[in-house]
Design a protein around this motif. Structure first.
Motif: not given
Length: 365
Positions: A297-325
């Motif tokens: 039953g596995f599914k991977a989906e992409v949907k539009k989301a509302d705009s936001k003002n803030e995001a993790l910076d590039k390094k934090s994004t890389e660090d978190l994805i790499n850690l979880l991976y």
């Protein structure tokens, strides 16, 4: 069969059918405790509670068996309360909805609560049965087992008289277990930095769903998909091809449940949207091909989301994805002495981004 009340032994299933209607998430065992005390009163049995909220019900021995040793029947009142995201269910008041598929009893979109509802039901059936011949019985029902054995640890000397105990919280009928795995929980905290989202960016949600999940002890050897691990794998692939920023990652809930669902809120350049969608679709197909025998039953989906003002910076994004991976999940070692026995395992159980940190929960056995 169309109803569990047709199952045998009928007393056991009668009580399980009542128990599944009672709210009993960990740390919220008030209703099930009331049910147990009322049951004891109706049966004319002695019952008491302790400071932690544990319940003890005593049943005298059958005539002629008074000198037999006291046997303690132990189970826990609470259950792991998990549901699929799209399922409308309030664990504080709604009964568990059952469905029968062949010879299997399942819940409809939530955890079933057979851990340890069936153990409690077995103990109640023994307490109620007037035809059994037995020595003195003490039935002990503890609180908050699922989040740390709180009730068991809080037992005080003198609450029990028995010195022989049968724990009714196992998986295999006809099997007596004489040992138990040790375990430990780990919380990993990763500091993250956020910055203002600038440029022509699109905001999207990548969602993993449809997995079986399961118990991190009982089902870990089946190689069921872990939504957090599969999401991190997809994110790792996406970031190789797109300028990706994470805004949020959420997956899992309980330390002893294999995550069934996970989502990532991301921002990418609008020119990268199609590449992101293609990557998610391609990697999703590869994942399904790998785990289809156990998690079709596995599914991977992409949907539009509302705009936001803030995001993790590039390094934090890389660090978190790499850690979880990189974090492990699943069986780490099998026993050399007992064929088929998992000796060491770990569950990547939960991830949240909260303020200036990401928190990741691991449960190891």
């Amino acid at each position: 069969m169309s109803s569990i009340l047709e199952y045998e032994p009928k007393l056991v299933w009668k009580h399980f059918d009542e128990i599944r209607k009672i709210p009993r998430c960990s740390k919220h065992e008030e209703k099930i405790r009331e049910y147990l005390l009322e049951f004891a009163k109706k049966q004319g049995l002695k019952a008491k509670t302790d400071k932690a909220g544990n319940v003890l019900i005593e049943k005298p021995a059958s005539p002629g068996m008074e000198n037999k040793p006291i046997v303690v029947l132990q189970g826990h009142m609470d259950m792991v309360c998990e549901k699929n995201k799209e399922v409308k269910h309030d664990f504080s008041k709604d009964p568990i909805k059952l469905k029968i598929e062949g010879d299997k009893l399942k819940a409809d979109g939530t955890t079933l609560g057979a851990d340890d509802g069936i153990g409690v039901a077995i103990a109640l059936a023994i307490l109620e049965d007037k035809n059994l011949k037995h020595g003195p019985i003490e039935a002990l029902f503890t609180v908050d087992e699922e989040t740390g054995l709180t009730g068991a640890f809080a037992l005080e000397p003198g609450f029990l008289k028995g010195r022989v105990m049968l724990n009714l919280d196992s998986e295999d009928f006809g099997v007596i277990t004489v040992g138990c795995a040790g375990g430990g929980d780990t919380i990993i905290t990763l500091p993250v930095k956020k910055h203002k989202v600038e440029g022509d960016m699109a905001f999207l949600v990548i969602r993993i769903s449809g997995l079986k999940g399961g118990h991190s002890g009982v089902d870990i050897h089946e190689q069921r998909g872990n939504a957090i691990k599969l999401l991190s794998r997809i994110l790792w692939k996406v970031k190789q091809k797109c300028s990706l920023l994470l805004l949020d990652v959420t997956g899992g809930d309980k330390h002893n449940a294999i995550p069934r669902e996970a989502t990532a809120l991301v921002a990418v350049k609008k020119g990268d949207v199609e590449e992101l969608k293609k990557t998610v679709e391609s990697e999703g197909k590869d994942i399904l091909e790998e785990i289809k025998p156990i998690d079709p039953g596995f599914k991977a989906e992409v949907k539009k989301a509302d705009s936001k003002n803030e995001a993790l910076d590039k390094k934090s994004t890389e660090d978190l994805i790499n850690l979880l991976y990189a974090l492990p999940h699943g069986v780490l070692a099998m026993s050399f002495d007992i064929p088929g026995l998992v000796e060491t395992s770990t569950n990547l159980a939960k991830v949240r981004v909260e303020g200036e940190k990401a928190s990741i929960a691991m449960s190891s056995r």
